[in-house]
Design a protein around this motif. Structure first.
Motif, PDB file in Angstrom:
ATOM      1  N   GLU A 200      -0.594   3.134  -4.097  1.00  6.73           N
ATOM      2  CA  GLU A 200      -1.027   2.708  -2.769  1.00  6.73           C
ATOM      3  C   GLU A 200      -1.249   3.906  -1.862  1.00  6.73           C
ATOM      4  O   GLU A 200      -2.234   3.978  -1.135  1.00  6.73           O
TER       5      GLU A 200
ATOM      6  N   GLU B  44      -6.141  10.361   6.693  1.00  5.28           N
ATOM      7  CA  GLU B  44      -5.506   9.073   6.963  1.00  5.28           C
ATOM      8  C   GLU B  44      -3.991   9.189   6.882  1.00  5.28           C
ATOM      9  O   GLU B  44      -3.270   8.564   7.672  1.00  5.28           O
TER      10      GLU B  44
ATOM     11  N   THR C  41     -10.641   4.477  13.954  1.00  2.06           N
ATOM     12  CA  THR C  41     -11.331   4.245  12.682  1.00  2.06           C
ATOM     13  C   THR C  41     -10.407   4.494  11.496  1.00  2.06           C
ATOM     14  O   THR C  41     -10.373   3.714  10.532  1.00  2.06           O
TER      15      THR C  41
ATOM     16  N   SER D 260      -7.800   1.690  11.260  1.00  2.00           N
ATOM     17  CA  SER D 260      -8.409   0.482  10.692  1.00  2.00           C
ATOM     18  C   SER D 260      -8.560   0.598   9.182  1.00  2.00           C
ATOM     19  O   SER D 260      -8.318  -0.359   8.435  1.00  2.00           O
ATOM     20  N   SER D 261      -8.949   1.795   8.726  1.00  2.00           N
ATOM     21  CA  SER D 261      -9.111   2.020   7.293  1.00  2.00           C
ATOM     22  C   SER D 261      -7.777   1.923   6.564  1.00  2.00           C
ATOM     23  O   SER D 261      -7.683   1.329   5.478  1.00  2.00           O
TER      24      SER D 261
ATOM     25  N   LEU E 172      -5.111   0.232   7.562  1.00  2.00           N
ATOM     26  CA  LEU E 172      -4.707  -1.175   7.573  1.00  2.00           C
ATOM     27  C   LEU E 172      -5.411  -1.953   6.467  1.00  2.00           C
ATOM     28  O   LEU E 172      -4.806  -2.781   5.779  1.00  2.00           O
ATOM     29  N   ARG E 173      -6.694  -1.662   6.305  1.00  2.00           N
ATOM     30  CA  ARG E 173      -7.464  -2.356   5.275  1.00  2.00           C
ATOM     31  C   ARG E 173      -6.958  -1.993   3.875  1.00  2.00           C
ATOM     32  O   ARG E 173      -6.767  -2.863   3.020  1.00  2.00           O
ATOM     33  N   LYS E 174      -6.726  -0.710   3.622  1.00  2.00           N
ATOM     34  CA  LYS E 174      -6.317  -0.259   2.298  1.00  2.00           C
ATOM     35  C   LYS E 174      -4.904  -0.729   1.934  1.00  2.00           C
ATOM     36  O   LYS E 174      -4.607  -0.998   0.764  1.00  2.00           O
ATOM     37  N   THR E 175      -4.027  -0.792   2.948  1.00  2.00           N
ATOM     38  CA  THR E 175      -2.651  -1.199   2.679  1.00  2.00           C
ATOM     39  C   THR E 175      -2.459  -2.704   2.811  1.00  2.00           C
ATOM     40  O   THR E 175      -1.386  -3.221   2.496  1.00  2.00           O
ATOM     41  N   GLN E 176      -3.489  -3.390   3.317  1.00  2.00           N
ATOM     42  CA  GLN E 176      -3.437  -4.844   3.517  1.00  2.00           C
ATOM     43  C   GLN E 176      -2.306  -5.237   4.463  1.00  2.00           C
ATOM     44  O   GLN E 176      -1.641  -6.261   4.273  1.00  2.00           O
TER      45      GLN E 176
ATOM     46  N   SER F 208      -1.122  -5.628   8.798  1.00  2.00           N
ATOM     47  CA  SER F 208      -1.812  -6.213   9.943  1.00  2.00           C
ATOM     48  C   SER F 208      -1.599  -5.501  11.274  1.00  2.00           C
ATOM     49  O   SER F 208      -2.353  -5.733  12.221  1.00  2.00           O
ATOM     50  N   ASN F 209      -0.587  -4.622  11.382  1.00  2.00           N
ATOM     51  CA  ASN F 209      -0.364  -3.954  12.662  1.00  2.00           C
ATOM     52  C   ASN F 209       0.380  -2.636  12.467  1.00  2.00           C
ATOM     53  O   ASN F 209       0.853  -2.334  11.371  1.00  2.00           O
TER      54      ASN F 209
END
Length: 224
Positions: A160, A168, A197, A200-201, A203-207, A209-210
């Motif tokens: 992960e 990042e 940015t 957001s990336s 958050l998306r990669k780790t799935q 939410s905050n």
């Protein structure tokens, strides 16, 4: 030329990578007094470093860890497959465990902090060129912990975590330490929008939410 001169070792060819021009000037001045090393070139960004190392063919690269466009880990990622003979020695103001581990995993042969003297730096360059691993005091322990297989040691690989870019990871580390977006932008010399940015990336990669979940995630992986 005497027989001693004929067999004298040539100075180690050094390339300097740091995004602060004033610091590069200072390092050049310090190393100029050392007969065993020669600075053949320098760069202030990842792109300049990759091109300069290919052009000057140095034996040792002094590598800053944090730069605006990706840092030392990105230089290692691009250069090592093409020029595996080049030796890298990280030279950074940071003594954070995650920074040390990241560049050593990337292929650096040592890591020293910017509190080092010119004489000590020249000696470190010669040593890594000769095959030694060189670390500032206390930093070697980070590496031993990270690559040991004992209980409580840091994982050598984390699928992960490996999804994240070096930048990042830097943003995530500061975020988990409680930095506001504006403070992260100032620390890393990037815009607030770029910070958003990157977050957001991540958050998306780790799935996740905050930022609170991200902070726990980063803490679990010893990034903080």
């Amino acid at each position: 030329m005497t027989a001693g001169d004929a067999t004298a070792p040539h100075p180690v060819r050094v390339f300097l990578v740091d995004d602060h021009a004033l610091f590069r000037t200072g390092v050049r001045a310090e190393l100029a007094a050392a007969e065993q090393v020669e600075v053949v070139g320098e760069a202030g960004s990842v792109a300049e470093a990759v091109a300069g190392i290919a052009h000057y063919q140095p034996e040792v690269v002094l590598l800053d860890v944090h730069m605006p466009d990706g840092g030392g880990a990105e230089v290692l990622r691009q250069v090592r497959p093409r020029q595996p003979e080049v030796v890298f020695l990280a030279l950074s103001v940071s003594d954070a465990a995650e920074d040390v581990i990241a560049v050593i995993r990337g292929g650096a042969r040592g890591y020293v902090t910017k509190t080092i003297s010119g004489r000590e730096l020249a000696d470190a360059i010669v040593r890594v060129h000769g095959g030694d691993a060189v670390f500032s005091p206390r930093l070697a322990g980070f590496v031993l912990d990270a690559f040991s297989e004992g209980p409580g040691s840091a994982p050598v690989g984390d699928p992960e975590l490996d999804l994240l870019t070096p930048r990042e990871r830097e943003v995530l580390r500061l975020l988990a330490r409680g930095y506001a977006y504006k403070e992260i932008a100032s620390e890393l010399y990037i815009s607030v929008k770029t910070v958003e940015t990157h977050v957001s990336s991540v958050l998306r990669k780790t799935q996740l939410s905050n930022r609170y979940e991200l902070s726990r995630w980063a803490t679990d992986r010893r990034l903080v």
